[in-house]
Write a protein that holds these residues in place. Structure first.
Motif, PDB file in Angstrom:
ATOM      1  N   ALA A 123      -0.893   3.065   4.378  1.00 17.70           N
ATOM      2  CA  ALA A 123      -0.677   2.388   3.095  1.00 17.70           C
ATOM      3  C   ALA A 123       0.059   3.331   2.150  1.00 17.70           C
ATOM      4  O   ALA A 123       0.170   4.529   2.399  1.00 17.70           O
ATOM      5  CB  ALA A 123      -2.013   1.967   2.496  1.00 17.70           C
ATOM      6  N   TRP A 124       0.542   2.781   1.056  1.00 21.42           N
ATOM      7  CA  TRP A 124       1.239   3.546   0.030  1.00 21.42           C
ATOM      8  C   TRP A 124       0.263   3.873  -1.095  1.00 21.42           C
ATOM      9  O   TRP A 124      -0.445   2.997  -1.583  1.00 21.42           O
ATOM     10  CB  TRP A 124       2.413   2.747  -0.516  1.00 21.42           C
ATOM     11  CG  TRP A 124       3.498   2.565   0.493  1.00 21.42           C
ATOM     12  CD1 TRP A 124       3.666   1.519   1.351  1.00 21.42           C
ATOM     13  CD2 TRP A 124       4.559   3.471   0.762  1.00 21.42           C
ATOM     14  NE1 TRP A 124       4.771   1.716   2.138  1.00 21.42           N
ATOM     15  CE2 TRP A 124       5.348   2.915   1.793  1.00 21.42           C
ATOM     16  CE3 TRP A 124       4.939   4.710   0.238  1.00 21.42           C
ATOM     17  CZ2 TRP A 124       6.475   3.538   2.303  1.00 21.42           C
ATOM     18  CZ3 TRP A 124       6.064   5.330   0.742  1.00 21.42           C
ATOM     19  CH2 TRP A 124       6.822   4.747   1.761  1.00 21.42           C
TER      20      TRP A 124
ATOM     21  N   ILE B 109      -1.385   0.439  -2.017  1.00 21.20           N
ATOM     22  CA  ILE B 109      -0.728  -0.806  -1.634  1.00 21.20           C
ATOM     23  C   ILE B 109      -0.663  -0.857  -0.114  1.00 21.20           C
ATOM     24  O   ILE B 109      -0.133   0.054   0.521  1.00 21.20           O
ATOM     25  CB  ILE B 109       0.684  -0.910  -2.238  1.00 21.20           C
ATOM     26  CG1 ILE B 109       0.580  -0.888  -3.766  1.00 21.20           C
ATOM     27  CG2 ILE B 109       1.392  -2.167  -1.739  1.00 21.20           C
ATOM     28  CD1 ILE B 109       1.905  -0.831  -4.471  1.00 21.20           C
ATOM     29  N   VAL B 110      -1.223  -1.921   0.449  1.00 21.37           N
ATOM     30  CA  VAL B 110      -1.267  -2.096   1.902  1.00 21.37           C
ATOM     31  C   VAL B 110      -0.102  -2.997   2.296  1.00 21.37           C
ATOM     32  O   VAL B 110      -0.083  -4.177   1.946  1.00 21.37           O
ATOM     33  CB  VAL B 110      -2.605  -2.716   2.348  1.00 21.37           C
ATOM     34  CG1 VAL B 110      -2.685  -2.792   3.861  1.00 21.37           C
ATOM     35  CG2 VAL B 110      -3.776  -1.930   1.779  1.00 21.37           C
ATOM     36  N   PRO B 111       0.906  -2.440   3.011  1.00 21.33           N
ATOM     37  CA  PRO B 111       2.112  -3.222   3.316  1.00 21.33           C
ATOM     38  C   PRO B 111       1.853  -4.456   4.180  1.00 21.33           C
ATOM     39  O   PRO B 111       2.455  -5.497   3.946  1.00 21.33           O
ATOM     40  CB  PRO B 111       3.025  -2.246   4.056  1.00 21.33           C
ATOM     41  CG  PRO B 111       2.385  -0.933   4.028  1.00 21.33           C
ATOM     42  CD  PRO B 111       0.985  -1.093   3.516  1.00 21.33           C
ATOM     43  N   ASP B 112       0.973  -4.364   5.165  1.00 20.99           N
ATOM     44  CA  ASP B 112       0.771  -5.489   6.087  1.00 20.99           C
ATOM     45  C   ASP B 112       0.209  -6.724   5.395  1.00 20.99           C
ATOM     46  O   ASP B 112       0.609  -7.845   5.688  1.00 20.99           O
ATOM     47  CB  ASP B 112      -0.159  -5.089   7.233  1.00 20.99           C
ATOM     48  CG  ASP B 112       0.497  -4.116   8.198  1.00 20.99           C
ATOM     49  OD1 ASP B 112       1.725  -3.919   8.104  1.00 20.99           O
ATOM     50  OD2 ASP B 112      -0.220  -3.554   9.049  1.00 20.99           O
TER      51      ASP B 112
ATOM     52  N   GLY C 181      -0.275  -6.912   1.798  1.00 22.13           N
ATOM     53  CA  GLY C 181       0.124  -7.030   0.399  1.00 22.13           C
ATOM     54  C   GLY C 181      -1.010  -6.757  -0.578  1.00 22.13           C
ATOM     55  O   GLY C 181      -0.856  -6.958  -1.776  1.00 22.13           O
TER      56      GLY C 181
ATOM     57  N   THR D  71      -5.229  -1.637   6.654  1.00 24.78           N
ATOM     58  CA  THR D  71      -5.262  -0.248   6.176  1.00 24.78           C
ATOM     59  C   THR D  71      -5.179   0.760   7.319  1.00 24.78           C
ATOM     60  O   THR D  71      -4.704   1.875   7.113  1.00 24.78           O
ATOM     61  CB  THR D  71      -6.529   0.039   5.354  1.00 24.78           C
ATOM     62  OG1 THR D  71      -7.676  -0.280   6.138  1.00 24.78           O
ATOM     63  CG2 THR D  71      -6.540  -0.748   4.069  1.00 24.78           C
TER      64      THR D  71
ATOM     65  N   TYR E 199       3.469   7.679   1.195  1.00 26.66           N
ATOM     66  CA  TYR E 199       2.900   6.964   2.340  1.00 26.66           C
ATOM     67  C   TYR E 199       1.769   7.782   2.945  1.00 26.66           C
ATOM     68  O   TYR E 199       1.920   8.972   3.209  1.00 26.66           O
ATOM     69  CB  TYR E 199       3.970   6.685   3.402  1.00 26.66           C
ATOM     70  CG  TYR E 199       3.446   5.814   4.503  1.00 26.66           C
ATOM     71  CD1 TYR E 199       3.217   4.463   4.277  1.00 26.66           C
ATOM     72  CD2 TYR E 199       3.147   6.338   5.750  1.00 26.66           C
ATOM     73  CE1 TYR E 199       2.723   3.642   5.276  1.00 26.66           C
ATOM     74  CE2 TYR E 199       2.654   5.532   6.760  1.00 26.66           C
ATOM     75  CZ  TYR E 199       2.436   4.192   6.520  1.00 26.66           C
ATOM     76  OH  TYR E 199       1.940   3.388   7.503  1.00 26.66           O
TER      77      TYR E 199
END
Length: 153
Positions: A86-87, A99-102, A104, A82, A34
């Motif tokens: 992000a991961w 990969i941006v969680p908010d 996708g 972002t 993360y």
């Protein structure tokens, strides 16, 4: 002339499939980490997609590398969310996946200054180089085609 246009679109789609394959290989090879901050520095609309310039700073470390990012889904919009973090999976000297969680969004990354990082990649320990090779990011993958030459001009 229409045949040339269809051929160009087909080549872009094949290139997109290759990008997704590399993203999958990166995610299978590297663990996700993360990153609490992702700095978006700008975007350029190019033939291969919208190239976003990002920095992935790590708390307590100086000199985050500038990365070129392309959306894996071929969308041309700016990745949303972002700023919340992000991961990241990969190696900053070779590239990786963000990969941006908010939202996708999944972005394929490689260093913006690929040539300048050559010494770091060459001097990397064998395990790092082997992982990059296994993930498919040991070489520059996302290079803007020379459209004047490609179109015969």
């Amino acid at each position: 002339m229409p045949g040339l246009f269809v051929l160009l679109l087909l080549l872009l789609q094949l290139h997109h499939g290759r990008r997704l394959d590399v993203c999958e290989r990166v995610l299978r090879t590297y663990p996700l980490e993360y990153r609490s901050r992702v700095d978006h520095r700008g975007s350029d609309w190019l033939l291969l997609g919208t190239v976003h310039t990002l920095k992935l700073p790590i708390r307590g470390q100086h000199g985050a590398r500038t990365m070129r990012a392309l959306n894996a889904s071929m969308t041309r919009r700016r990745p949303r969310g972002t700023q919340a973090g992000a991961w990241f999976a990969g190696d900053p000297a070779f590239g990786g996946v963000l990969i941006v969680p908010d939202s996708g969004d999944m972005l394929f990354l490689q260093p913006a200054d690929w040539e300048r990082c050559e010494a770091e990649r060459t001097e990397a320990d064998p395990q790092r180089r082997a992982m990059a090779t296994e993930a498919g990011i040991a070489h520059l993958l996302e290079k803007e085609p020379k459209t004047i030459v490609a179109l015969g001009g």
